[in-house]
Structures are given as C-alpha cells and as structure tokens.
Design an enzyme around this catalytic site. Structure first.
Site, short mmCIF file in Angstrom:
data_model
loop_
_atom_site.label_atom_id
_atom_site.label_comp_id
_atom_site.label_asym_id
_atom_site.label_seq_id
_atom_site.Cartn_x
_atom_site.Cartn_y
_atom_site.Cartn_z
N MET A 158 -26.89 4.37 9.58
CA MET A 158 -26.46 4.74 8.22
C MET A 158 -27.43 4.15 7.20
SD MET A 158 -22.38 4.60 8.15
CE MET A 158 -21.43 5.61 9.26
N ASP B 160 -31.81 -3.94 8.32
CA ASP B 160 -33.05 -4.40 7.68
C ASP B 160 -33.41 -5.74 8.34
OD1 ASP B 160 -33.35 -2.54 5.05
OD2 ASP B 160 -31.26 -2.87 5.56
N GLY C 271 -26.12 -0.40 -3.79
CA GLY C 271 -25.16 0.65 -4.11
C GLY C 271 -25.31 1.89 -3.25
N GLN D 289 -38.62 -4.88 -5.99
CA GLN D 289 -39.03 -4.61 -4.62
C GLN D 289 -39.63 -3.21 -4.45
OE1 GLN D 289 -34.92 -5.27 -3.39
NE2 GLN D 289 -35.02 -3.45 -2.12
N HIS E 24 -22.46 -0.64 4.68
CA HIS E 24 -22.21 -1.67 3.67
C HIS E 24 -20.78 -2.22 3.84
CE1 HIS E 24 -25.24 0.86 1.35
NE2 HIS E 24 -25.81 -0.33 1.34
#
Ligand code: AMP
Length: 331
Positions: free
Chosen positions: A234, A200, A42, A72, A48
């Site tokens: 970002m 990531d 979120g 995590q 995203h």
C-alpha cells in the site's frame, strides 16, 4: 472502512500550531500519559492505520502528524502532485476499526516558516528567490523545495553513511529532509515513542540511527508492511498508477516473494542470482528499475550471499510513479 459515519466526538483533536502542540503534549505528560507519534504525509490508507493501531497498543495517547514535507522533495520531484485528502484522513483517524480514535492530529501549515515569510511583501520574496537562484545550489550541492521557498532554513540532519545508498542515490535530498523534519516533529511533539513503517525500510533505519546518535530519548518502533490482497504494497502514490501500470507493478511484490521462497527452499543464497531474477521480472513487466539491492538489515551494506539477516529492496518506475517495496529474509 465506514470512515464517513464517525460522530464528531469520535474525531481526533486537530492542532495546527507548534506551540499548541507543545502545550497539548505537556498537558498529557502532566497527567502521566505516554505519547506515541505516527508521522505521515497524509492521504491515509490501511498501511498508515496499521501503524496507528501499533501505536495505540504501546502508548496511552497517539498523535498522528500529517505534513507533506517540502524538505524531502527536490524541486523536480512530485511535491505539487502529492495526493491529499485531509477531511478523509480525519474521518479515518476517527474510526480506526476495532481501536479507539486517535487523540490528536498535528497538521502544521508550514514547518519552515519562521515568521520572516509573513512579514515580507510578495515582491521581497520574489526578489529573494531569484537572488537565491542566482547564487546557485547551497554548498552541499543539493537543494530541496525548502531552499526554493527562500525561508532561510539552513540546519539539516544528515545520517552520513546510511542515507547514501538505495533511495539516497537517486534522491540526494530525501533523507536529509526526512531526518530533519522528524527531528523537528520530535522536538515539537516530544513523544515517548514513534512508529515507522518498514515499507520505507531505509527511512526507518535512518531514523533509528539519528535517534541513537543524537540521544533523542524516543523509542523507534518498526511496523510490518501492509499489502493489498494481491500483494501490492500500500502507498499513497498507488492512486496515480493507471490500471494497466498497477497490474504491471505487481511484478515487484511477486518477484520479492519468489526470491524469499527460493532462499527458504534452499534453492539459492547467491545474491547476484536473486537480483537477476528480480530485475528480469520487473523490467520484463515494463518497469523501469531504479535499484534492486540485497543488503544487510542493519548496516544496509550490499551482501553477496544470504548468510545473515538481509532485506531485498526495490525501487522502480511504472509510468510516472516511483514505487518502493522490500522483503526481509532472516538468512
Ligand atoms: P508516508 O505518508 O508515505 O510518508 O508514510 C508514513 C508512514 O507510513 C511511514 O512510516 C511509512 O513507512 C508508513 N507506511 C506507508 N505505507 C505503508 C505500508 N503499506 N505498510 C506499512 N507502513 C506504511
């Protein structure tokens, strides 16, 4: 983005219950639709949304999951301050520019609640928690916020080697938690494919390996990093940077671009030199380096020369915010 102007019919269906999610996916499959999943925590940004656009280009229907996964985070990390804006997220997913709306948002309350929490009195939970604490950390020697919740969850997916280096060194429960929650999401949503950001990088590789090793019939798609105009990757965590630290944090992307250009212009292929340039630039700007590593794109093993496809990975703290970024070099 004109997120606030989305009409209700342009908004995604919101599903909070695992069984409802399964039912939804089954119904889509019966109608012959392919499903893409975009897992997120979120506080959505354009990075995203670029994954959503990719998913929409590949599948008939798209599910975005929004779930801040306690599995995590270690108890000392930033779970409680992780930013959230569910309402804003839904508006954004209803109006992804130039694309159709997302079909469903899966937003479970707690993926580790197996019914035992709700039936207990508060006193039982408090007692159980203190018993858990007295017992000390689990046999693995590491513990996440899920163990802290005392929900009895004890099955974890570990991608043994790939999760050890880079972020895995300073965040020992992180990839175990990511792989486990993604496996849970795959079992609930049952997608044909899932899109992950290369922002990531290690996470993307860990999930690819998990899917291969455990025979999930799901295609894993890696999607490029979306950056701010000035180059900052970002991230939902960027809002927690002070304006001053945000300026300093640009040293990460700038030094990554510089390193890539040094290699591409034939000035050096020596990883120790390249690493030195990055370390100097980032610490010179006031960042506290967690790691700067140049690794093979597939194995994530450290390399000495850029003589194959590599990725330069960085993690550094600016203030109390830990940022990660990377750049691929074809070699
Ligand atoms: P998060 O919500 O941070 O867990 O991220 C959810 C997904 O979005 C992950 O696959 C991330 O790699 C991806 N993502 C986050 N930031 C970016 C970005 N700047 N560019 C591309 N993908 C991103």
């Amino acid at each position: 983005m004109e997120g606030g102007s989305a009409a209700p019919e342009e908004l995604p269906e919101i599903i909070t219950n695992k069984d409802e999610m399964r039912k939804w996916s089954r119904a889509m499959r019966c109608r012959g639709k392919t499903i893409a999943l975009v897992p997120t925590m979120g506080y959505l940004h354009q990075g995203h949304l670029s994954l959503v656009e990719k998913a929409q280009s590949l599948a008939d229907v798209v599910v975005v999951s929004i779930y801040v996964n306690p599995g995590q985070f270690s108890p000392s990390e930033d779970l409680s301050t992780y930013p959230s804006d569910f309402h804003g997220d839904i508006l954004k997913l209803g109006s992804v520019s130039g694309c159709r709306r997302v079909d469903a948002v899966f937003h479970p309350h707690n993926l580790y609640d197996y019914g035992n929490i709700g039936r207990k009195g508060e006193r039982d939970i408090v007692e159980e928690l203190s018993e858990e604490r007295e017992k000390g950390p689990p046999a693995s020697g590491v513990s996440s916020c899920v163990e802290e919740m005392g929900a009895g969850h004890e099955t974890w997916v570990k991608v043994e080697r790939l999760e050890r280096g880079l972020c895995g060194k300073s965040r020992p429960v992180f990839f175990r938690g990511v792989a486990t929650v993604v496996a849970k999401l795959f079992n609930i949503v049952d997608p044909d494919m899932a899109v992950f950001g290369k922002k990531d990088y290690q996470q993307w590789r860990v999930i690819q390996r998990m899917v291969r090793d455990l025979d999930f019939g799901i295609r894993i798609v890696g999607s490029d990093i979306t950056r701010e105009q000035d180059g900052l990757a970002m991230s939902s965590r960027n809002v927690r940077l002070s304006p001053e630290d945000r300026g300093k944090a640009l040293s990460i992307s700038r030094s990554l671009f510089q390193a890539k250009s040094l290699v591409e212009r034939g000035q050096t292929t020596n990883c120790s030199d390249l690493r030195g340039t990055l370390v100097q630039a980032i610490s010179g700007a006031g960042g506290k380096i967690d790691y700067v590593e140049i690794v093979d794109q597939e194995s994530l093993e450290t390399v000495g020369e850029v003589d194959r496809p590599v990725v330069i990975c960085v993690a550094a703290w600016f203030g109390n915010v830990r940022l990660i970024d990377n750049i691929e070099i074809s070699g």
